[in-house]
Scaffold this motif. Structure first.
Motif, mmCIF file in Angstrom:
data_model
loop_
_atom_site.group_PDB
_atom_site.id
_atom_site.type_symbol
_atom_site.label_atom_id
_atom_site.label_comp_id
_atom_site.label_asym_id
_atom_site.label_seq_id
_atom_site.Cartn_x
_atom_site.Cartn_y
_atom_site.Cartn_z
ATOM 1 N N PHE A 264 0.839 -1.190 0.000
ATOM 2 C CA PHE A 264 0.000 0.000 0.000
ATOM 3 C C PHE A 264 0.877 1.243 0.000
ATOM 4 N N LEU A 265 0.563 2.176 -0.903
ATOM 5 C CA LEU A 265 1.342 3.402 -1.062
ATOM 6 C C LEU A 265 0.657 4.570 -0.372
ATOM 7 N N SER A 266 1.359 5.668 -0.221
ATOM 8 C CA SER A 266 0.781 6.854 0.416
ATOM 9 C C SER A 266 -0.117 7.630 -0.552
ATOM 10 N N THR A 267 0.051 7.427 -1.867
ATOM 11 C CA THR A 267 -0.823 8.082 -2.840
ATOM 12 C C THR A 267 -2.188 7.411 -2.799
ATOM 13 N N ARG A 268 -3.230 8.186 -3.113
ATOM 14 C CA ARG A 268 -4.586 7.676 -2.932
ATOM 15 C C ARG A 268 -5.471 7.930 -4.132
ATOM 16 N N PHE B 280 7.072 -2.037 -11.680
ATOM 17 C CA PHE B 280 5.887 -2.667 -11.108
ATOM 18 C C PHE B 280 4.617 -1.877 -11.400
ATOM 19 N N PRO B 281 3.507 -2.582 -11.636
ATOM 20 C CA PRO B 281 2.237 -1.893 -11.830
ATOM 21 C C PRO B 281 1.747 -1.281 -10.522
ATOM 22 N N VAL B 282 1.101 -0.132 -10.660
ATOM 23 C CA VAL B 282 0.448 0.528 -9.526
ATOM 24 C C VAL B 282 -1.018 0.668 -9.909
ATOM 25 N N GLU B 283 -1.876 0.133 -9.055
ATOM 26 C CA GLU B 283 -3.314 0.197 -9.292
ATOM 27 C C GLU B 283 -3.935 1.265 -8.396
ATOM 28 N N ARG B 284 -4.944 1.955 -8.937
ATOM 29 C CA ARG B 284 -5.640 3.009 -8.190
ATOM 30 C C ARG B 284 -7.130 2.725 -8.187
ATOM 31 N N TRP B 285 -7.775 2.973 -7.046
ATOM 32 C CA TRP B 285 -9.220 2.785 -6.888
ATOM 33 C C TRP B 285 -9.941 3.904 -7.630
ATOM 34 N N ASN B 286 -10.883 3.541 -8.519
ATOM 35 C CA ASN B 286 -11.634 4.541 -9.289
ATOM 36 C C ASN B 286 -13.057 4.732 -8.773
ATOM 37 N N GLY B 287 -13.372 4.127 -7.641
ATOM 38 C CA GLY B 287 -14.721 4.199 -7.088
ATOM 39 C C GLY B 287 -15.480 2.897 -7.245
ATOM 40 N N LYS B 288 -15.021 2.053 -8.185
ATOM 41 C CA LYS B 288 -15.668 0.756 -8.421
ATOM 42 C C LYS B 288 -14.680 -0.393 -8.394
ATOM 43 N N ALA B 289 -13.444 -0.129 -8.815
ATOM 44 C CA ALA B 289 -12.447 -1.196 -8.899
ATOM 45 C C ALA B 289 -11.045 -0.601 -8.888
ATOM 46 N N TYR B 290 -10.073 -1.433 -8.545
ATOM 47 C CA TYR B 290 -8.670 -1.048 -8.698
ATOM 48 C C TYR B 290 -8.298 -1.292 -10.155
ATOM 49 N N VAL B 291 -7.728 -0.270 -10.805
ATOM 50 C CA VAL B 291 -7.310 -0.376 -12.205
ATOM 51 C C VAL B 291 -5.876 0.128 -12.335
ATOM 52 N N LEU B 292 -5.197 -0.353 -13.370
ATOM 53 C CA LEU B 292 -3.821 0.058 -13.618
ATOM 54 C C LEU B 292 -3.768 1.574 -13.809
ATOM 55 N N GLN B 293 -2.896 2.227 -13.048
ATOM 56 C CA GLN B 293 -2.760 3.679 -13.150
ATOM 57 C C GLN B 293 -1.403 4.085 -13.702
ATOM 58 N N ARG B 294 -0.346 3.314 -13.333
ATOM 59 C CA ARG B 294 1.002 3.642 -13.783
ATOM 60 C C ARG B 294 1.930 2.469 -13.469
ATOM 61 N N HIS B 295 3.167 2.600 -13.872
ATOM 62 C CA HIS B 295 4.224 1.656 -13.496
ATOM 63 C C HIS B 295 5.318 2.466 -12.810
ATOM 64 N N GLN B 296 5.963 1.854 -11.829
ATOM 65 C CA GLN B 296 7.040 2.559 -11.128
ATOM 66 C C GLN B 296 8.057 1.583 -10.575
ATOM 67 N N TYR B 297 9.241 2.133 -10.305
ATOM 68 C CA TYR B 297 10.293 1.403 -9.615
ATOM 69 C C TYR B 297 10.929 2.363 -8.634
ATOM 70 N N GLU B 298 10.900 2.003 -7.359
ATOM 71 C CA GLU B 298 11.421 2.847 -6.284
ATOM 72 C C GLU B 298 10.852 4.262 -6.369
ATOM 73 N N GLY B 299 9.547 4.348 -6.660
ATOM 74 C CA GLY B 299 8.841 5.623 -6.680
ATOM 75 C C GLY B 299 9.003 6.443 -7.950
ATOM 76 N N LYS B 300 9.764 5.942 -8.913
ATOM 77 C CA LYS B 300 9.983 6.675 -10.170
ATOM 78 C C LYS B 300 9.274 5.965 -11.313
ATOM 79 N N ALA B 301 8.703 6.758 -12.216
ATOM 80 C CA ALA B 301 7.998 6.199 -13.364
ATOM 81 C C ALA B 301 8.928 5.336 -14.191
ATOM 82 N N CYS B 302 8.372 4.262 -14.764
ATOM 83 C CA CYS B 302 9.143 3.374 -15.635
ATOM 84 C C CYS B 302 8.197 2.779 -16.659
ATOM 85 N N ARG B 303 8.773 2.150 -17.667
ATOM 86 C CA ARG B 303 7.981 1.449 -18.681
ATOM 87 C C ARG B 303 8.357 -0.016 -18.633
ATOM 88 N N PRO B 304 7.360 -0.891 -18.483
ATOM 89 C CA PRO B 304 7.690 -2.324 -18.410
ATOM 90 C C PRO B 304 8.303 -2.806 -19.715
#
Length: 166
Positions: free
Chosen positions: A119-123, A140-164
């Motif tokens: 669980f991350l500090s971003t919400r 790693f994928p980061v999922e965010r709650w959209n009100g109905k489900a957790y969906v892919l929001q971004r990818h990151q490594y050690e808090g920095k954006a990355c591309r898988p």
């Protein structure tokens, strides 16, 4: 100057205070709530083990409640349930399910998948924390709650954006 017996008592007292404070922060679910949480996550009780995966190998680790806390601030607990098996979860070797106690007392699966949830500090919407799903690799994928489900929001490594990698 400390006598030989004073120092161990001080250390013991500090350890007891620390463990009590840490234990107080983590709610404990009743046996009934534990069973309901496991069932909501899709696990079944086989003997004395909660299982979702059918892995007979000695490396298998049955389902366990890894964490219980109110993640979204609604006053009701959520439980993170984990299970380990390379036969069922591949190179990640682990799977997770996030369940939440509802207002009526029932439990509902909110999210789940292959990997290790952090669980991350971003919400996202309604105060739900973002979930980083760890596994093999460095993006790693980061999922965010959209009100109905957790969906892919971004990818990151050690808090920095990355591309898988592809």
């Amino acid at each position: 100057m400390h006598t030989p017996m004073t120092m161990p008592r001080v250390v013991l007292a500090a350890m007891l205070l620390t463990s009590t404070a840490a234990g107080a922060a983590t709610p404990v679910l009743s046996a009934r709530d534990q069973g309901a949480a496991f069932r909501a996550a899709g696990f079944s009780l086989q003997g004395k083990q909660w299982r979702q995966c059918d892995d007979p190998s000695p490396a298998y680790v049955p389902g366990e409640i890894a964490e219980v806390r109110d993640l979204n601030g609604d006053g009701r607990p959520e439980a993170l349930i984990t299970e380990s098996s390379s036969a069922c979860y591949g190179h990640a070797g682990a799977g997770y399910a996030l369940v939440s106690r509802q207002a009526d007392g029932s439990w509902k699966k909110i999210s789940g998948g292959t990997g290790m949830a952090s669980f991350l500090s971003t919400r996202g919407k309604d105060g739900w924390p973002d979930i980083e799903v760890g596994g093999p690799g460095f993006c790693f994928p980061v999922e965010r709650w959209n009100g109905k489900a957790y969906v892919l929001q971004r990818h990151q490594y050690e808090g920095k954006a990355c591309r898988p990698g592809r």
